[in-house]
Design a protein around this motif. Structure first.
Motif, short mmCIF file in Angstrom:
data_model
loop_
_atom_site.label_atom_id
_atom_site.label_comp_id
_atom_site.label_asym_id
_atom_site.label_seq_id
_atom_site.Cartn_x
_atom_site.Cartn_y
_atom_site.Cartn_z
N GLU A 1 -17.41 -15.10 -21.77
CA GLU A 1 -16.96 -15.75 -20.54
C GLU A 1 -17.59 -17.14 -20.39
N HIS B 1 -15.58 -19.40 -22.51
CA HIS B 1 -14.31 -19.74 -21.87
C HIS B 1 -14.49 -20.79 -20.77
N THR C 1 -6.93 -19.83 -24.78
CA THR C 1 -7.11 -18.84 -25.84
C THR C 1 -6.10 -17.73 -25.61
N ASP D 1 -7.14 -14.57 -25.24
CA ASP D 1 -7.90 -13.44 -24.71
C ASP D 1 -7.13 -12.83 -23.54
N ASP E 1 -8.35 -13.96 -20.19
CA ASP E 1 -8.43 -15.39 -19.89
C ASP E 1 -7.53 -15.67 -18.70
#
Length: 265
Positions: free
Chosen positions: A121, A124, A131, A133, A136
């Motif tokens: 995190e 990010h 991304t 993820d 996200d």
């Protein structure tokens, strides 16, 4: 009923209850920070429901574990030993050891998960590039609620085991443990929405909270290896960091107010 009345007629029981409530609330806040960060990654309509579900699961797990006190206490019995022991510290105990119980293994696994999640995190937050993820915020969709709940369940389990073992170490009375656990979860429930909204509106607080999770994860891993870091030091560091961040927020607010007044003139 008479036995419960007799139990709570003892001042020592009330002292243990108050102390245990404070400790359970502190452990619950750690759990709640993680739930808040995860839920804020979801679409607006799913956030409150996910937070409440996560807190509800935390209560269910804690009460279920309380009903298995004998099993929980057995989690502290060694499962295997690698035979490595650190030098004796100033308190007469080894600085680390490799005799692992199920509790140690759960704490290590939970700590590794927290370190991995917090690091991810933070990456990010620092790296603005999108991304793939699933959690996200740039890719968040309704199906991500399931992924968030799975991660919340994993950490609920770790924090629940730690919470119940703390309760067992404080008192032998199950009713006292149950009252403290229920009270702590109610505090989590009341604080969940305000804390989540506060974290969402103050991006720098998110980084601070992730730093807390990183530190907590590291402490859990250390505890699993027999390195016992005094909790007072941890929470003092967290309180000091929160105080500094609060001063920064006040300074930013004062500068913004001053700038707004300057524009009016």
């Amino acid at each position: 009923m008479d036995s419960i009345i007799t139990l709570f007629a003892d001042p020592a029981v009330w002292a243990a209850l108050i102390t245990l409530i404070v400790m359970e609330v502190v452990l619950g806040i750690d759990n709640l920070v993680f739930i808040s960060i995860l839920s804020n990654k979801l679409p607006e309509k799913d956030r409150q429901r996910t937070r409440r579900l996560g807190i509800g699961l935390a209560l269910i797990m804690r009460l279920a574990l309380l009903s298995l006190i004998g099993f929980i206490v057995a989690l502290t019995a060694p499962v295997f030993d690698l035979g490595l022991v650190g030098p004796v510290g100033e308190h007469g105990e080894p600085m680390f050891e490799t005799s692992f119980s199920w509790r140690d293994l759960i704490l290590i696994a939970g700590g590794l998960f927290l370190v991995w999640k917090a690091t991810k995190e933070i990456h990010h937050s620092v790296d603005p590039a999108p991304t793939h993820d699933v959690l996200d915020a740039k890719n968040a969709v309704i199906n991500n609620a399931g992924a968030a709940i799975v991660q919340i369940i994993l950490l609920d389990l770790v924090f629940s085991v730690d919470s119940i073992l703390t309760a067992v170490g404080m008192t032998d009375h199950v009713p006292v443990m149950m009252i403290a656990v229920i009270f702590a979860v109610l505090v989590m429930l009341l604080a969940s929405d305000p804390l989540a909204h506060f974290i969402e509106k103050n991006p720098t607080v998110v980084m601070l909270a992730l730093g807390f999770l990183l530190m907590i994860g590291t402490v859990l891993i250390a505890d699993g290896f027999g390195v016992h870091v005094p909790k007072g030091y941890i929470y003092a560091a967290m309180a000091f960091s929160a105080l500094v961040e609060g001063l920064n927020m006040l300074a930013r607010s004062a500068r913004k107010t001053s700038a707004d007044k300057a524009k009016l003139h």
